[in-house]
Scaffold this motif. Structure first.
Motif, PDB file in Angstrom:
ATOM      1  N   GLN A 274       0.822  -1.210   0.000  1.00  0.00           N
ATOM      2  CA  GLN A 274       0.000   0.000   0.000  1.00  0.00           C
ATOM      3  C   GLN A 274       0.855   1.258   0.000  1.00  0.00           C
ATOM      4  OE1 GLN A 274      -4.010  -1.825   2.146  1.00  0.00           O
ATOM      5  NE2 GLN A 274      -2.732  -0.453   3.319  1.00  0.00           N
ATOM      6  N   ALA A 275       2.014   1.188   0.645  1.00  0.00           N
ATOM      7  CA  ALA A 275       2.929   2.337   0.655  1.00  0.00           C
ATOM      8  C   ALA A 275       3.387   2.672  -0.759  1.00  0.00           C
ATOM      9  CB  ALA A 275       4.125   2.053   1.554  1.00  0.00           C
ATOM     10  N   GLY A 276       3.531   1.644  -1.603  1.00  0.00           N
ATOM     11  CA  GLY A 276       3.909   1.893  -2.985  1.00  0.00           C
ATOM     12  C   GLY A 276       2.856   2.676  -3.730  1.00  0.00           C
ATOM     13  N   LEU A 277       1.589   2.376  -3.476  1.00  0.00           N
ATOM     14  CA  LEU A 277       0.516   3.121  -4.127  1.00  0.00           C
ATOM     15  C   LEU A 277       0.433   4.542  -3.580  1.00  0.00           C
ATOM     16  CD1 LEU A 277      -1.800   3.195  -6.100  1.00  0.00           C
ATOM     17  CD2 LEU A 277      -3.274   2.125  -4.377  1.00  0.00           C
ATOM     18  N   ILE A 278       0.665   4.694  -2.280  1.00  0.00           N
ATOM     19  CA  ILE A 278       0.666   6.032  -1.692  1.00  0.00           C
ATOM     20  C   ILE A 278       1.763   6.889  -2.310  1.00  0.00           C
ATOM     21  CG2 ILE A 278       1.281   7.299   0.417  1.00  0.00           C
ATOM     22  CD1 ILE A 278      -0.393   5.357   1.985  1.00  0.00           C
ATOM     23  N   ALA A 279       2.930   6.306  -2.544  1.00  0.00           N
ATOM     24  CA  ALA A 279       4.039   7.055  -3.138  1.00  0.00           C
ATOM     25  C   ALA A 279       3.635   7.631  -4.492  1.00  0.00           C
ATOM     26  CB  ALA A 279       5.259   6.157  -3.290  1.00  0.00           C
ATOM     27  N   PHE A 280       2.837   6.873  -5.243  1.00  0.00           N
ATOM     28  CA  PHE A 280       2.352   7.393  -6.528  1.00  0.00           C
ATOM     29  C   PHE A 280       1.265   8.451  -6.323  1.00  0.00           C
ATOM     30  CE2 PHE A 280      -0.890   7.380  -9.831  1.00  0.00           C
ATOM     31  CZ  PHE A 280      -0.125   7.696 -10.951  1.00  0.00           C
ATOM     32  N   MET A 281       0.283   8.146  -5.472  1.00  0.00           N
ATOM     33  CA  MET A 281      -0.879   9.028  -5.301  1.00  0.00           C
ATOM     34  C   MET A 281      -0.496  10.359  -4.660  1.00  0.00           C
ATOM     35  SD  MET A 281      -3.307   7.318  -6.698  1.00  0.00           S
ATOM     36  CE  MET A 281      -4.836   8.074  -6.168  1.00  0.00           C
ATOM     37  N   ALA A 282       0.622  10.397  -3.945  1.00  0.00           N
ATOM     38  CA  ALA A 282       1.027  11.639  -3.275  1.00  0.00           C
ATOM     39  C   ALA A 282       1.237  12.782  -4.259  1.00  0.00           C
ATOM     40  CB  ALA A 282       2.301  11.399  -2.461  1.00  0.00           C
ATOM     41  N   GLY A 283       1.573  12.460  -5.514  1.00  0.00           N
ATOM     42  CA  GLY A 283       1.799  13.508  -6.502  1.00  0.00           C
ATOM     43  C   GLY A 283       0.599  13.816  -7.364  1.00  0.00           C
ATOM     44  N   VAL A 284      -0.515  13.140  -7.114  1.00  0.00           N
ATOM     45  CA  VAL A 284      -1.716  13.311  -7.941  1.00  0.00           C
ATOM     46  C   VAL A 284      -2.541  14.499  -7.459  1.00  0.00           C
ATOM     47  CG1 VAL A 284      -3.926  12.238  -8.552  1.00  0.00           C
ATOM     48  CG2 VAL A 284      -1.814  10.885  -8.604  1.00  0.00           C
ATOM     49  N   LYS A 285      -3.109  15.232  -8.404  1.00  0.00           N
ATOM     50  CA  LYS A 285      -3.959  16.372  -8.064  1.00  0.00           C
ATOM     51  C   LYS A 285      -5.442  16.081  -8.285  1.00  0.00           C
ATOM     52  CE  LYS A 285      -0.389  19.833  -9.061  1.00  0.00           C
ATOM     53  NZ  LYS A 285      -0.023  21.015  -9.892  1.00  0.00           N
ATOM     54  N   THR A 286      -5.775  15.467  -9.422  1.00  0.00           N
ATOM     55  CA  THR A 286      -7.179  15.260  -9.780  1.00  0.00           C
ATOM     56  C   THR A 286      -7.469  13.789 -10.003  1.00  0.00           C
ATOM     57  OG1 THR A 286      -7.269  17.427 -10.834  1.00  0.00           O
ATOM     58  CG2 THR A 286      -9.012  15.878 -11.394  1.00  0.00           C
ATOM     59  N   ILE A 287      -8.558  13.310  -9.428  1.00  0.00           N
ATOM     60  CA  ILE A 287      -8.969  11.919  -9.568  1.00  0.00           C
ATOM     61  C   ILE A 287     -10.376  11.863 -10.155  1.00  0.00           C
ATOM     62  CG2 ILE A 287      -9.600   9.823  -8.306  1.00  0.00           C
ATOM     63  CD1 ILE A 287      -7.342  10.353  -6.415  1.00  0.00           C
ATOM     64  N   ARG A 288     -10.548  10.967 -11.121  1.00  0.00           N
ATOM     65  CA  ARG A 288     -11.868  10.723 -11.703  1.00  0.00           C
ATOM     66  C   ARG A 288     -12.237   9.271 -11.462  1.00  0.00           C
ATOM     67  NH1 ARG A 288     -13.542  11.306 -18.144  1.00  0.00           N
ATOM     68  NH2 ARG A 288     -15.799  10.919 -17.872  1.00  0.00           N
ATOM     69  N   ILE A 289     -13.438   9.037 -10.963  1.00  0.00           N
ATOM     70  CA  ILE A 289     -13.923   7.693 -10.655  1.00  0.00           C
ATOM     71  C   ILE A 289     -15.106   7.399 -11.574  1.00  0.00           C
ATOM     72  CG2 ILE A 289     -14.870   6.194  -8.862  1.00  0.00           C
ATOM     73  CD1 ILE A 289     -13.678   8.401  -6.883  1.00  0.00           C
ATOM     74  N   GLU A 290     -15.001   6.296 -12.319  1.00  0.00           N
ATOM     75  CA  GLU A 290     -16.067   5.913 -13.242  1.00  0.00           C
ATOM     76  C   GLU A 290     -16.507   4.485 -12.959  1.00  0.00           C
ATOM     77  OE1 GLU A 290     -15.354   7.593 -17.478  1.00  0.00           O
ATOM     78  OE2 GLU A 290     -13.350   7.295 -16.611  1.00  0.00           O
ATOM     79  N   ALA A 291     -17.811   4.284 -12.922  1.00  0.00           N
ATOM     80  CA  ALA A 291     -18.409   2.966 -12.757  1.00  0.00           C
ATOM     81  C   ALA A 291     -19.866   3.097 -13.183  1.00  0.00           C
ATOM     82  CB  ALA A 291     -18.301   2.478 -11.317  1.00  0.00           C
ATOM     83  N   GLU A 292     -20.607   2.018 -13.094  1.00  0.00           N
ATOM     84  CA  GLU A 292     -22.012   2.089 -13.473  1.00  0.00           C
ATOM     85  C   GLU A 292     -22.742   3.130 -12.620  1.00  0.00           C
ATOM     86  OE1 GLU A 292     -25.975  -0.767 -13.897  1.00  0.00           O
ATOM     87  OE2 GLU A 292     -24.066  -1.603 -13.223  1.00  0.00           O
ATOM     88  N   GLY A 293     -23.274   4.164 -13.271  1.00  0.00           N
ATOM     89  CA  GLY A 293     -23.999   5.219 -12.568  1.00  0.00           C
ATOM     90  C   GLY A 293     -23.120   6.238 -11.883  1.00  0.00           C
TER      91      GLY A 293
END
Length: 365
Positions: free
Chosen positions: A177-196
């Motif tokens: 999980q720390a590996g994913l946090i290392a990536f997400m720490a530099g992210v500014k905008t997130i888009r979530i797509e799924a049914e509805g």
């Protein structure tokens, strides 16, 4: 559950989750059905040289109080409970309901009075070390559509108690999980797509937290607090939502400038609207979480487990976690799950980072 398994669970809570030290005062709070785990935790705390304090609720008493107390009683703050929250060193909370629908008979407005009055207690307790876990009762098994034996096996697997080294397994999950946090720490905008669901929000400058079983057991997620005015678009819950003894189905929300501007539900809409109007912060998001536990793979009706389903996303209305940088305040904190495992994806700053429940960066890529 066997005595050996219950003992391993207690050791995990006392050593890995709370890191209990000699001389500390540790509160163990639960219901009667969890007596075997309460006793195992009590013994484990004593053997670490610490002092256990046990608080057991009896079935039906909380519901009786909420139904029959005067409004003045509901609005009062129990001074002993506040003092206890301020002075203990750590708290083990073991949920063990015998009737998960009992609170459905309570007027939400009366529950809201109690929640607001006791907010100082919750805030004081949150500043101390704590862990929340859930004992397998027949009521929880029924909600999950499983036999009690199968549900106990599911609970055991979700906490890695069926492995030779549960602590090592949690540490390994934490590293992934720390590996994913290392990536997400530099992210500014997130888009979530799924049914509805097609929701965009900002996490610029916010801190991601690695939830690796220290506070929730089981856990397996990373989370942050989105910018309070940023959520735009629509959200539809992929699973029923269980809260306050009620099951809400088909929740659909529309966000503009971070605030819920329209809401509906196929079942339970009146309750949904009452929660959205609870206070000034209840229509804004306080949390964005990413479920990452591979041992939790099905819906059970319990948010402690369901929000960690690997390959899902959850967003909580209401109170932010200050450690993420979130500033939204509310007596509400209500997690809503979006199932992105079939036809869903998460995009970070224009790059697809998760598709159909599989992460393409960080922990899984």
């Amino acid at each position: 559950m066997t005595d050996d398994l219950t003992g391993r669970w207690a050791d995990l809570l006392v050593d890995y989750c709370l890191r209990v030290a000699p001389g500390e005062k540790i509160l163990i709070a639960s219901e009667l059905e969890a007596r075997p785990l309460v006793e195992a935790c009590y013994r484990a705390v004593v053997l670490r040289g610490a002092d256990p304090i046990v608080r057991l609720d009896l079935p039906g008493l909380s519901e009786f109080y909420l139904q029959n107390a005067t409004e003045a009683q509901l609005a009062s703050i129990p001074p002993v409970a506040l003092y206890e929250a301020q002075t203990i060193d750590g708290r083990i909370r073991i949920s063990a309901e015998s009737d998960t629908r009992s609170m459905s008979r309570i007027d939400p407005a009366r529950q809201a009075i109690v929640d607001k009055a006791r907010d100082p207690i919750r805030r004081a307790a949150s500043r101390k070390r704590w862990v929340l876990t859930q004992y397998p009762t027949l009521a929880y098994a029924n909600d999950a559509g499983m036999s009690l034996a199968d549900y106990e096996a599911y609970v055991t697997s979700s906490m890695f108690l069926d492995r030779p080294d549960p602590v090592g397994a949690w540490q390994e999950l934490g590293r992934r999980q720390a590996g994913l946090i290392a990536f997400m720490a530099g992210v500014k905008t997130i888009r979530i797509e799924a049914e509805g669901t097609d929701l965009t929000l900002s996490v610029a400058g916010r801190t991601w937290i690695n939830s690796d079983g220290r506070r929730n057991m089981p856990s397996g997620e990373i989370f942050t607090g989105p910018i309070e005015t940023s959520a735009t678009g629509r959200l539809r819950c992929g699973f029923p939502v269980c809260r306050g003894g009620r099951e809400l189905v088909g929740i659909a929300l529309e966000f503009a400038e971070g605030r819920v501007v329209s809401a509906r539900a196929d079942e339970g809409e009146d309750y949904l609207l009452s929660m959205l109007d609870l206070d000034a912060g209840s229509r804004r998001l306080g949390e964005l979480g990413l479920g990452l536990n591979p041992g939790i793979d099905r819906f059970t009706g319990s948010i402690l487990y369901d929000e960690k389903i690997g390959g899902t996303v959850h967003l909580a209305l209401g109170q932010s976690y200050p450690e993420t940088g979130g500033i939204n305040e509310s007596t509400l904190h209500w997690d809503l799950i979006v199932d992105t495992r079939t036809g869903g994806r998460v995009t970070a700053d224009g790059r697809v980072v998760m598709e159909n429940g599989t992460w393409l960066v960080g922990s899984d890529g």
